[in-house]
Design a protein around this motif. Structure first.
Motif, PDB file in Angstrom:
ATOM      1  N   GLU A 160      38.365  -6.639  65.463  1.00 60.29           N
ATOM      2  CA  GLU A 160      39.507  -6.400  66.722  1.00 60.29           C
ATOM      3  C   GLU A 160      38.787  -5.430  67.563  1.00 60.29           C
ATOM      4  O   GLU A 160      38.765  -4.916  68.460  1.00 60.29           O
ATOM      5  N   SER A 177      47.467  -4.815  63.891  1.00 57.54           N
ATOM      6  CA  SER A 177      46.281  -4.876  64.613  1.00 57.54           C
ATOM      7  C   SER A 177      45.962  -4.081  66.052  1.00 57.54           C
ATOM      8  O   SER A 177      46.555  -4.230  66.908  1.00 57.54           O
ATOM      9  N   SER A 223      39.625  -8.176  59.915  1.00 53.71           N
ATOM     10  CA  SER A 223      40.371  -8.650  61.015  1.00 53.71           C
ATOM     11  C   SER A 223      40.264  -7.561  61.626  1.00 53.71           C
ATOM     12  O   SER A 223      39.773  -7.280  63.258  1.00 53.71           O
ATOM     13  N   ASN A 224      40.357  -6.126  61.056  1.00 56.08           N
ATOM     14  CA  ASN A 224      40.406  -4.669  61.964  1.00 56.08           C
ATOM     15  C   ASN A 224      38.864  -4.477  62.676  1.00 56.08           C
ATOM     16  O   ASN A 224      39.008  -3.967  63.790  1.00 56.08           O
TER      17      ASN A 224
END
Length: 129
Positions: free
Chosen positions: A12, A114, A8-9
């Protein structure tokens, strides 16, 4: 590189970099193996995995230590300017620091933050300088 935060990092961070790199956003990634041995590979292996698996286009530097007596000078500086909630030590991979164009540390974010959650802060910095 098996952290639950990895996919996810990187996804994003890639999104933010693609969107704002032409406005001056730089994302500097420093792998670290101090957290559950999640970056055990060589610098070349880590670079290959990040660039091929996660398609990262932002600079990926050599592996560093971020805590302890061998902490990289950059991390000593960042932590001295923005301490953590309870301790100054970095708690896990994907801790993030937002730095303005003049090198001032504007904010520090927890690993679980996030990257897209800080998009408005990034926009504000890019627009103000």
């Amino acid at each position: 590189m098996c952290s639950g935060l990895t996919k996810s990092n990187y996804k994003e961070l890639n999104t933010l970099y693609a969107k704002y790199k032409n406005q001056g956003l730089e994302i500097l990634a420093f792998p670290c193996n101090q957290f559950g041995w999640q970056e055990p590979g060589s610098n070349e292996e880590i670079n290959e995995a990040v660039c091929s698996t996660y398609k990262a286009e932002f600079p990926l530097f050599h592996k560093v230590e971020v805590n302890g007596k061998n902490a990289a000078p950059l991390y000593k500086f960042l932590k001295s300017k923005k301490s953590g909630m309870i301790v100054d030590e970095i708690k896990w991979n994907f801790a993030k620091f937002l730095v303005d164009r003049q090198g001032n540390v504007v904010e520090r974010y927890a690993p679980v933050t996030s990257p897209l959650q800080i998009e408005s802060e990034i926009q504000n910095l890019l627009e103000s300088s």
